[in-house]
Design a protein around this motif. Sequence first.
Motif, PDB file in Angstrom:
ATOM      1  N   SER A   1      -6.072  -0.546  10.411  1.00 58.20           N
ATOM      2  CA  SER A   1      -6.170  -0.024  11.864  1.00 58.20           C
ATOM      3  C   SER A   1      -6.421  -1.007  12.689  1.00 58.20           C
ATOM      4  N   SER A   2      -7.619  -2.045  13.305  1.00 57.04           N
ATOM      5  CA  SER A   2      -8.320  -2.797  13.901  1.00 57.04           C
ATOM      6  C   SER A   2      -6.987  -3.988  14.439  1.00 57.04           C
ATOM      7  N   ILE A   3      -6.431  -4.327  13.511  1.00 60.40           N
ATOM      8  CA  ILE A   3      -5.355  -5.490  13.099  1.00 60.40           C
ATOM      9  C   ILE A   3      -4.460  -4.630  13.977  1.00 60.40           C
ATOM     10  N   LYS A   4      -4.175  -3.604  13.579  1.00 64.09           N
ATOM     11  CA  LYS A   4      -2.939  -3.563  14.229  1.00 64.09           C
ATOM     12  C   LYS A   4      -3.039  -2.374  15.587  1.00 64.09           C
ATOM     13  N   THR A   5      -4.607  -2.569  15.704  1.00 62.88           N
ATOM     14  CA  THR A   5      -5.342  -2.198  17.635  1.00 62.88           C
ATOM     15  C   THR A   5      -5.156  -3.531  18.309  1.00 62.88           C
ATOM     16  N   LYS A   6      -5.779  -4.498  17.807  1.00 61.44           N
ATOM     17  CA  LYS A   6      -5.394  -5.812  18.846  1.00 61.44           C
ATOM     18  C   LYS A   6      -4.136  -6.601  18.551  1.00 61.44           C
TER      19      LYS A   6
ATOM     20  N   HIS B   1      -2.400  -4.119  21.846  1.00 57.51           N
ATOM     21  CA  HIS B   1      -3.543  -5.386  22.813  1.00 57.51           C
ATOM     22  C   HIS B   1      -2.267  -6.214  23.304  1.00 57.51           C
TER      23      HIS B   1
ATOM     24  N   GLU C   1     -17.714  -9.886  27.868  1.00 58.23           N
ATOM     25  CA  GLU C   1     -17.206 -10.806  26.104  1.00 58.23           C
ATOM     26  C   GLU C   1     -17.135 -11.651  26.511  1.00 58.23           C
TER      27      GLU C   1
END
Length: 425
Positions: free
Chosen positions: A2-7, A10, A180
Amino acid sequence: MSSIKTKFIHFLKLVFPSTYTELAIFLFFMICYGILGSYIALHYRIIFDNRIPWDAYFSFDNKSILMTGGSFERHPLSYYFFNWVREFSLFISGGKMDASFRLTLAWLSNIIITLNIVQVFKYVKNIICLPLWLNLLIILFFGAFSTNIILSFTPENFTYTLFLLSLYNHYAAIKLKKEEKIPATALSLAGTAIGGLTITNFVKVFIPLLFEKGLFRNWKKFGNAVLRVTVSMICFVLLYLNRIDFKYQTIFSKTNQQYEKFSNVKSMPTWDMILSFFFGGNILFPGFIMSDKHNMKGFNFKGLYMDLYSSVFPYFFVILLLILIIWSYCKNFKNKWVQVIAISFFIDIAIHCVMRFGLHTSYIYGGHFVFVYPLLLGWLFFAYRSSPKIMSLLTLTVVVLFTYLLATNIFRMTEFFWFMEHYYK
């Protein structure tokens, strides 16, 4: 996962239009540039001609770049990139280097330059946070720059470099705004892509790191930044050396040859080349001159070059625009985003104006820095957002500059079409 999909989502929102306004801007410039590029590709052979490796117009090396990626000492990794561009275009054209091949090349350039326009709009909207009407004025002004017009149908390193630099500056600005750090992966990818297309831009990737919060007050943050830079440099150097079979001695000899070749032109006054070519030609077309060229294989052809400005009005335009840019820099001197943009610009000024590399044709290097102008104009408006009188004066000034720019560049493009009609039909 899910983290890869979110990135990934974005990333898509960063690169492509993500709002209706951005989509409208994208479609508007796609249509404008697309009509121009399509007509040139279908009716003339100037975009790509197998017999002409370089200098058909404004010193661009369309065929040479498409077939080889350009000289490895200046464009170390573009060979791989333009292999994809060439093969994709051949796939669309059925393996023929005909009008369909040229049309595909033109539309690839059109899409990339339009995305570059969108990136600048995103920056002034999301980072500078100007009103929509002012964003649109700045974008229309930027879209009429001679560099954007020419690169919108030109398959060259500069076309893709302009987009990547504007994209990276927007991305880095977002990171600075959120306080960041830029990840090592992003630095490596940016360094490889931007530096791979033109090596002098490699150092620009690391400029935003200088303004990360607490960098010089915390040794751990400083050490982390050094580590990220080191990883990026190692990736780039290994890819570069692999490209030339690790024969690193050739880098120095070829680089010295290129510097001698492009830095010893004495036929024009230096100050005039700086104003007419470096600061002017990539925004406001000067007049054109023709030259007899040959491909060293028995084929003669005509080349088109930009000339020095011949009247007072273009000089007045360039000087007035420079006053606005310098004013913006001085007014926003403590602004870290402005410093990132300005330092990047200073690098190009040092290379072309101080070291004189390619100064006589520095208008072609606009793809390395023209995005700086709309961004600094945006920051100038931001600095006076609470002063209605100065805002009105600045707006009127930009409107006048835009009107003159658009009228002049349209007129010069009619001369460009005359040239194609006579020599590249």
